[in-house]
Design an enzyme around this catalytic site. Sequence first.
Site: not given
Length: 649
Positions: A149, A398, A434, A592, A618, A621, A624
């Site tokens: 984050s 992410r 958060t 991606c 990968c 995140c 896709c």
Amino acid sequence: MSASTRLTSTLCRRAAATATTPAVPHTTTTTFTKSRGLRTISSSSISTHLTTSPSRLRRTNVAPRTTAPLVRRPLSASAIRRNEDNEKSFDPKAIDRESDEVDVCIIGGGPAGLSAAIRLKQLANEAGNEDFRVLLLEKAGEIGAHILSGAVIEPTAINELIPDWLSEDNESRFTGATPAAGETMRFLTKNYAIPVPTPPQMHNDGNYIVSLNEFTKWLGERAEEVGVEVYPGFAASEVLYKPDGSVKGVATNDLGIARNGKPKDSFERGMEFHARVTLFAEGCHGSLSKQVIKKFDLRSESQPQTYGLGIKEVWEVQPEKFEKGKIVHSMGYPMSYDTYGGAWMYHFGDNLVSIGQVVALDYSNPWLSPYGEFQKLKQHPLYRKTLEGGKCISYGARALIEGGFQSIPKVAFPGGALIGDTAGFVNVPKVKGTHNAMKSGMLAAEAAWKALENVDDAGSVFLYDYEDTLRNSSIWKELKEVRNMRPSFHTPLGVYGGMLYSGLEAFVFKGRVPWTLKHKVQDHAATKPADQCKKIEYPKPDGKITFDILTSVSRTGTNHEEDQPVHLQVENWDKHTAETYPPFKGLENRFCPAGVYEYVEDASKPEGVRFQINAQNCIHCKTCDIKAPNQDINWQVPQGGEGPKYYMT
């Protein structure tokens, strides 16, 4: 043997086997040193990390981490014989799973899941019920390893959960919080940064810049202190149901299955975890959360969710360029007027800078690359002047929730609830989530504790109080007030119209208007055919400020065992190519941020290309699963303990 004893036995067996398994060297081994209360990366480890060859990441297996992987219990000889005698494909369901029974099972070791776990054990311990079992499963190999984050956190929830979290008298205090020292907002053109008023929602007095990755690790330690059973490396892959249809718990995935679907010598059947209440805290677009939302029709009264993709780097900058606590946000360049997004730069710790960009996944131009846009952003004078002469030490990406108030689903269902980003409590105009994620976990914990006091062991539980307290909480009030800001950018004026309307909402209306704007389409449906859009060319990376995508992925610590079923599930790769490549010309290559998807030239194929998935790249995140135009990519958990190993993110 009791369920808890079986679990302990299984874990001990794995640990014993791990101790006798020689570790495989990792070319990106990272060491940490304490630097004035903040965990930072040593110069030697940075050097080692940056020399990793990114070429290892394409169609080859990434070197394993030094952290010990889960060691699997070998398939029994009798089970092997049974399957050898059966000419049909191997069916792991023929083998019984071990199970454990707990009071509450939490899926996901992020701030929401850990806050729920801590609050539950606080209530149980205060009541003298130390036998009340709270178990938390996390797919990452260690708590925090998959967390990424910005992050500036508002401390309201943590102040409530652990009031002395920063107290000098607390030996276990969190030492990585940098007090915010004001903020600036800029609208960017290609060469200029124009000051604009900072909306009141974005003021950061009393807030802290943190590495959420480090903060989550710290929360994990606090959870264990109060008696939560925390199990990283366990990837929950299946929701279990009772005969009455309520959630019974979850099962972890089977391990040691080869890419061809057959068992390897290391095969181990997954485990079942049965719980009176199951809380789903998987974060944005969780694989199990998708299933329960669909099964219980939790979106029947809400709008579809919409998402953004956040891409982030952490830099060690020159001391003379470091301004501790400085916060910068920007909009505009490099994105076009019809693409929503923004960027940040936070100075924290000792000479560390967090820089990143969020691109809304409802963008229409399939030629757009969020990764490419981020590289262009770093070349803008506002950011480049800070980064020049520094070292990039971390990278990650992410998906995040952007739908806001009108996209919140029903959060409770028979046997469980959704908490945190799984439900969608990010305040996009505030650039924070958060505190809401943690608070939602605490509210669900309190509702679960109250419900379990009034229901016998055999009865199904429904957390009515969670739905009620959520609607009366600060979360609901906060998100309702800003509900129209994000969808206002859907107007024909794009960013400019959205900024104008959002300014009125922020400074004048403050959510008191009688209308609620809608999100027009789901993100995947917003993509236009390539021949209707202007092609975007991205500059070649310079290797100093900007980098190629595989160099960046090499900084994530990502590892997946190559010989396992591909966890990015596409039922028919040729059909996917035929339906997706002609209209969108390789959209997956570009959306991606980890080089997972490729279209490789192949004259033998009707489209002249062959679709390829480099699953070992990968970084989890979920883009896709969200952006694929035909929704034919299904992200599922790989083996537990795999994926990125983020640090300082």
